[in-house]
Design a protein around this motif. Structure first.
Motif, PDB file in Angstrom:
ATOM      1  N   THR A 143       0.827  -1.212   0.000  1.00  0.00           N
ATOM      2  CA  THR A 143       0.000   0.000   0.000  1.00  0.00           C
ATOM      3  C   THR A 143       0.862   1.262   0.000  1.00  0.00           C
ATOM      4  OG1 THR A 143      -0.167  -0.169   2.409  1.00  0.00           O
ATOM      5  CG2 THR A 143      -1.972  -1.075   1.112  1.00  0.00           C
ATOM      6  N   SER A 144       2.019   1.189   0.674  1.00  0.00           N
ATOM      7  CA  SER A 144       2.917   2.344   0.670  1.00  0.00           C
ATOM      8  C   SER A 144       3.424   2.625  -0.738  1.00  0.00           C
ATOM      9  CB  SER A 144       4.094   2.093   1.613  1.00  0.00           C
ATOM     10  OG  SER A 144       5.014   3.170   1.561  1.00  0.00           O
ATOM     11  N   VAL A 145       3.785   1.563  -1.452  1.00  0.00           N
ATOM     12  CA  VAL A 145       4.255   1.733  -2.827  1.00  0.00           C
ATOM     13  C   VAL A 145       3.136   2.262  -3.712  1.00  0.00           C
ATOM     14  CG1 VAL A 145       5.094   0.515  -4.866  1.00  0.00           C
ATOM     15  CG2 VAL A 145       6.063  -0.002  -2.623  1.00  0.00           C
ATOM     16  N   ILE A 146       1.938   1.707  -3.560  1.00  0.00           N
ATOM     17  CA  ILE A 146       0.812   2.153  -4.375  1.00  0.00           C
ATOM     18  C   ILE A 146       0.486   3.619  -4.106  1.00  0.00           C
ATOM     19  CG2 ILE A 146      -1.660   1.860  -4.768  1.00  0.00           C
ATOM     20  CD1 ILE A 146       0.026  -0.245  -6.094  1.00  0.00           C
ATOM     21  N   THR A 147       0.569   4.030  -2.838  1.00  0.00           N
ATOM     22  CA  THR A 147       0.304   5.430  -2.502  1.00  0.00           C
ATOM     23  C   THR A 147       1.322   6.348  -3.159  1.00  0.00           C
ATOM     24  OG1 THR A 147      -0.643   4.776  -0.367  1.00  0.00           O
ATOM     25  CG2 THR A 147       0.032   7.074  -0.613  1.00  0.00           C
ATOM     26  N   ASN A 148       2.591   5.950  -3.102  1.00  0.00           N
ATOM     27  CA  ASN A 148       3.634   6.755  -3.752  1.00  0.00           C
ATOM     28  C   ASN A 148       3.431   6.816  -5.263  1.00  0.00           C
ATOM     29  OD1 ASN A 148       4.949   7.323  -1.332  1.00  0.00           O
ATOM     30  ND2 ASN A 148       6.215   5.475  -1.448  1.00  0.00           N
ATOM     31  N   VAL A 149       3.020   5.677  -5.835  1.00  0.00           N
ATOM     32  CA  VAL A 149       2.749   5.661  -7.279  1.00  0.00           C
ATOM     33  C   VAL A 149       1.615   6.614  -7.627  1.00  0.00           C
ATOM     34  CG1 VAL A 149       1.889   4.233  -9.180  1.00  0.00           C
ATOM     35  CG2 VAL A 149       3.648   3.332  -7.651  1.00  0.00           C
ATOM     36  N   GLU A 150       0.573   6.607  -6.800  1.00  0.00           N
ATOM     37  CA  GLU A 150      -0.563   7.500  -7.047  1.00  0.00           C
ATOM     38  C   GLU A 150      -0.148   8.961  -6.962  1.00  0.00           C
ATOM     39  OE1 GLU A 150      -4.377   9.009  -7.682  1.00  0.00           O
ATOM     40  OE2 GLU A 150      -3.499   7.024  -8.043  1.00  0.00           O
ATOM     41  N   ARG A 151       0.674   9.282  -5.971  1.00  0.00           N
ATOM     42  CA  ARG A 151       1.148  10.665  -5.841  1.00  0.00           C
ATOM     43  C   ARG A 151       1.992  11.061  -7.047  1.00  0.00           C
ATOM     44  NH1 ARG A 151       0.725  12.795  -0.600  1.00  0.00           N
ATOM     45  NH2 ARG A 151       0.049  11.263   0.964  1.00  0.00           N
ATOM     46  N   ASN A 152       2.882  10.158  -7.472  1.00  0.00           N
ATOM     47  CA  ASN A 152       3.749  10.465  -8.609  1.00  0.00           C
ATOM     48  C   ASN A 152       2.953  10.606  -9.900  1.00  0.00           C
ATOM     49  OD1 ASN A 152       6.032  10.389  -6.984  1.00  0.00           O
ATOM     50  ND2 ASN A 152       6.388   8.205  -7.333  1.00  0.00           N
TER      51      ASN A 152
END
Length: 227
Positions: free
Chosen positions: A151-160
């Motif tokens: 979920t941390s990776v997905i959140t960062n991907v969404e922000r990027n």
């Protein structure tokens, strides 16, 4: 100048008139992206309203694509009527904040200083709720899945991805603005060139006519009599 009462009045009307279904849709959507071009007539002012849920990240980008001196007035007001982006007569600008309270943001574009030229404006608006990813993580935890890193990776991907979309929109706006500037300059150069060629041709014709007139010899009456 921008009408504060207008933003507050329309904001209140939107808040009163919105249905429960529309409100639920806005609350459940993780992200809303709006990208469109609007034409602001000379001497006019247009305002747009975007609903933002509490805790959501609100972002708006303003870019004048064509018209006049390439600038227009831009201002943003919060749902409470506070001036979060002061009035500026500029070619492009953006604003971003995390909303503390839910409500409608008022985005106004002003072209009242121009009496003849309209403005073509690109408006890009996003409303992103990053807390939706936390909700998704909690739902997975209920299924006994350890996905904190995921979920941390997905959140960062969404922000990027959101930042990339904002950058791409800004690049497209700059490209459209430069293209319209080149077309306008080309039109002015062609118009002035044709006008100068016409003036030169007319001037040359007039000069030739008067020079021929100077050297034209008319027979007098006395010379005719002697003959």
């Amino acid at each position: 100048m921008f009408n504060v009462l207008r933003c507050l009045t329309f904001g209140m009307l939107f808040s009163i008139a919105k249905t429960n279904t529309a409100q639920q849709v806005y609350q459940t959507l993780p992200a809303v992206v709006i990208d469109y071009k609007v034409n602001i007539d000379a001497g006019k002012e247009d305002c747009y309203f975007q609903y933002v849920s509490a805790g959501a990240t609100f972002y708006v980008n303003f870019q004048v694509v064509r018209g006049g001196d390439g600038k227009a007035g831009f201002v943003v007001r919060s749902p409470q009527g506070l001036l979060v982006h002061p009035y500026q007569w500029i070619s492009n600008s953006d604003y971003q904040e995390t909303a503390e309270n839910a409500g409608y943001y008022c985005i106004c574009i002003d072209n009242q200083f121009s009496k003849f030229a309209s403005r073509l404006v690109n408006l890009y608006i996003t409303v992103v709720r990053y807390d939706e990813w936390d909700k998704y993580a909690r739902e997975l935890e209920e299924l006994n899945l350890s996905v904190e890193n995921f979920t941390s990776v997905i959140t960062n991907v969404e922000r990027n991805i959101n930042k990339m979309l904002q950058t791409q929109n800004w690049s497209r706006s700059k490209e459209a603005r430069d293209l319209n500037l080149l077309l306008d300059n080309n039109f002015h150069v062609q118009t002035w060139s044709i006008a100068q060629i016409t003036v030169i041709m007319v001037t040359t014709t007039i000069q030739v006519y008067f020079v021929r007139k100077l050297f034209e010899v008319k027979p007098s009456r006395y010379s005719r009599a002697r003959i």
